[in-house]
Design an enzyme around this catalytic site. Structure first.
Site, PDB file in Angstrom:
ATOM      1  N   CYS A 113       0.808  -1.021   0.039  1.00 60.50           N
ATOM      2  CA  CYS A 113       0.146   0.183   0.106  1.00 60.50           C
ATOM      3  C   CYS A 113       0.961   1.304   0.094  1.00 60.50           C
ATOM      4  O   CYS A 113       1.875   1.279   0.809  1.00 60.50           O
ATOM      5  CB  CYS A 113      -1.028   0.142   1.345  1.00 60.50           C
ATOM      6  SG  CYS A 113      -2.068   1.378   1.338  1.00 60.50           S
ATOM      7  N   HIS A 156      -9.349  -3.381  -2.693  1.00 60.71           N
ATOM      8  CA  HIS A 156      -8.235  -2.640  -2.045  1.00 60.71           C
ATOM      9  C   HIS A 156      -8.406  -1.083  -1.755  1.00 60.71           C
ATOM     10  O   HIS A 156      -8.595  -0.447  -0.776  1.00 60.71           O
ATOM     11  CB  HIS A 156      -6.923  -2.974  -2.533  1.00 60.71           C
ATOM     12  CG  HIS A 156      -5.583  -2.080  -1.879  1.00 60.71           C
ATOM     13  ND1 HIS A 156      -4.627  -2.913  -1.274  1.00 60.71           N
ATOM     14  CD2 HIS A 156      -5.612  -0.760  -1.783  1.00 60.71           C
ATOM     15  CE1 HIS A 156      -3.975  -2.006  -0.646  1.00 60.71           C
ATOM     16  NE2 HIS A 156      -4.491  -0.862  -0.934  1.00 60.71           N
ATOM     17  N   GLU A 157      -9.078  -0.527  -3.095  1.00 61.60           N
ATOM     18  CA  GLU A 157      -9.259   0.767  -2.930  1.00 61.60           C
ATOM     19  C   GLU A 157     -10.652   1.123  -2.324  1.00 61.60           C
ATOM     20  O   GLU A 157     -10.560   1.982  -1.628  1.00 61.60           O
ATOM     21  CB  GLU A 157      -9.307   1.383  -4.421  1.00 61.60           C
ATOM     22  CG  GLU A 157      -8.089   1.307  -5.354  1.00 61.60           C
ATOM     23  CD  GLU A 157      -6.983   1.661  -4.495  1.00 61.60           C
ATOM     24  OE1 GLU A 157      -5.961   0.998  -4.700  1.00 61.60           O
ATOM     25  OE2 GLU A 157      -7.020   2.793  -3.726  1.00 61.60           O
ATOM     26  N   HIS A 160     -10.275   1.413   1.273  1.00 66.75           N
ATOM     27  CA  HIS A 160      -9.427   2.494   1.637  1.00 66.75           C
ATOM     28  C   HIS A 160     -10.741   3.584   2.087  1.00 66.75           C
ATOM     29  O   HIS A 160     -10.512   4.481   2.795  1.00 66.75           O
ATOM     30  CB  HIS A 160      -8.549   3.270   0.672  1.00 66.75           C
ATOM     31  CG  HIS A 160      -6.954   2.824   0.824  1.00 66.75           C
ATOM     32  ND1 HIS A 160      -6.415   3.079   1.727  1.00 66.75           N
ATOM     33  CD2 HIS A 160      -6.374   2.281  -0.154  1.00 66.75           C
ATOM     34  CE1 HIS A 160      -5.249   2.455   1.548  1.00 66.75           C
ATOM     35  NE2 HIS A 160      -5.105   2.024   0.421  1.00 66.75           N
TER      36      HIS A 160
HETATM   37  O1  LIG Z   1      -1.953   1.794  -1.939  1.00 67.17           O
HETATM   38  C1  LIG Z   1      -2.859   1.852  -2.953  1.00 67.17           C
HETATM   39  O2  LIG Z   1      -3.945   1.756  -2.687  1.00 67.17           O
HETATM   40  C2  LIG Z   1      -2.277   1.305  -4.203  1.00 67.17           C
HETATM   41  C3  LIG Z   1      -1.776  -0.111  -3.995  1.00 67.17           C
HETATM   42  C4  LIG Z   1      -2.742  -0.834  -4.647  1.00 67.17           C
HETATM   43  C5  LIG Z   1      -2.806  -2.373  -4.604  1.00 67.17           C
HETATM   44  C6  LIG Z   1      -1.907  -2.900  -3.772  1.00 67.17           C
HETATM   45  C7  LIG Z   1      -1.896  -4.373  -3.776  1.00 67.17           C
HETATM   46  C8  LIG Z   1      -3.036  -5.133  -4.117  1.00 67.17           C
HETATM   47  C9  LIG Z   1      -4.105  -4.449  -4.893  1.00 67.17           C
HETATM   48  C10 LIG Z   1      -3.868  -3.174  -4.824  1.00 67.17           C
HETATM   49  C11 LIG Z   1      -0.571   0.003  -4.884  1.00 67.17           C
HETATM   50  O3  LIG Z   1      -0.745  -0.311  -6.324  1.00 67.17           O
HETATM   51  S1  LIG Z   1       0.660  -0.843  -4.195  1.00 67.17           S
HETATM   52  C12 LIG Z   1       2.037  -0.876  -5.304  1.00 67.17           C
HETATM   53  C13 LIG Z   1       1.551  -2.096  -6.389  1.00 67.17           C
HETATM   54  C14 LIG Z   1       2.139  -1.685  -7.515  1.00 67.17           C
HETATM   55  C15 LIG Z   1       1.926  -2.334  -8.761  1.00 67.17           C
HETATM   56  C16 LIG Z   1       1.161  -3.685  -8.474  1.00 67.17           C
HETATM   57  C17 LIG Z   1       0.611  -4.119  -7.219  1.00 67.17           C
HETATM   58  C18 LIG Z   1       1.242  -3.122  -6.130  1.00 67.17           C
HETATM   59 NI    NI Z   2      -3.515   1.067  -0.326  1.00 71.51          NI
END
Ligand SMILES: O=C(O)C[C@@H](Cc1ccccc1)[C@H](O)SCc1ccccc1
Ligand code: NI
Length: 186
Positions: A113, A156-157, A160
């Site tokens: 994250c 995941h989003e 949040h």
């Molecule tokens: O912090 C965030 O919400 C963005 C995350 C989203 C995410 C992480 C893991 C699994 C699903 C969604 C970032 O994209 S974390 C970094 C990342 C970059 C590319 C691929 C996977 C994770």
């Molecule tokens: Ni996140």
């Protein structure tokens, strides 16, 4: 454009609040918020730009992560086979997951994250397929059905927006224990 300095980190109460519903017609601030969040994702996936500006790659970004406690998140899931045709590029306004498959799924590498600097190892079990109702930029209600990796990112989003972080879902006692029927996504 957002940079890492603009990303709120774990410990800030805004990440644990339920965001307020976005009102229509969209304010200029909300239009800019949507544009800036998507721009971060695009630039963070541009290796040269991300390296130069020290951006962590992101496939999703939620408004609370830039300090705005509103129900808005951007998702940009790249398509490795056709870079100019992302698997999913969408701004989810006031999203609600209205259907979850019984089938569970988890990323084989666990999750990370942008707002959580520490690495929290373990599987994050989620629904493999979901149906999302959300508002588009004109305020019209839309329905999105996603499965697999795009569904994981959307969950995941949307978490949040409701004050949840991925590690909340990791089993504290058995972080790498999974129900045998869970689809493991590499
Ligand atoms: O912090 C965030 O919400 C963005 C995350 C989203 C995410 C992480 C893991 C699994 C699903 C969604 C970032 O994209 S974390 C970094 C990342 C970059 C590319 C691929 C996977 C994770
Ligand atoms: Ni996140």
């Amino acid at each position: 454009m957002y940079f890492m300095k603009d990303i709120v980190r774990d410990g800030d109460p805004v990440l644990r609040k339920v965001g307020t519903k976005v009102k229509f017609p969209l304010s200029e601030d909300d239009k800019n918020l949507a544009a800036n969040m998507m721009e971060y994702l695009v630039k963070s996936q541009d290796e040269e730009y991300a390296e130069k500006h020290q951006l962590r790659a992101g496939v999703g970004l939620a408004a609370p992560q830039v300090g705005v406690s509103e129900m808005m998140a951007s998702v940009l899931v790249p398509n490795d086979d056709e870079p100019d045709k992302p698997l999913l590029k969408i701004t989810l306004i006031n999203p609600v997951i209205v259907r979850n498959s019984v089938q569970r799924a988890a990323l084989s590498e666990g999750e990370g994250c942008l707002s959580v600097d520490k690495d929290v190892p373990g599987f994050v079990p989620r629904a493999d397929r979901i149906t999302i109702k959300y508002d588009d930029f004109e305020g019209n209600s839309q329905t999105l059905r996603v499965k697999g990796y795009p569904a994981i990112v959307c969950q995941h989003e949307i978490d949040h927006l409701n004050g949840h972080l991925y590690y909340d879902k990791i089993d504290k006692k058995e972080p790498f224990e999974l129900d045998p029927s869970t689809v493991v996504i590499s």
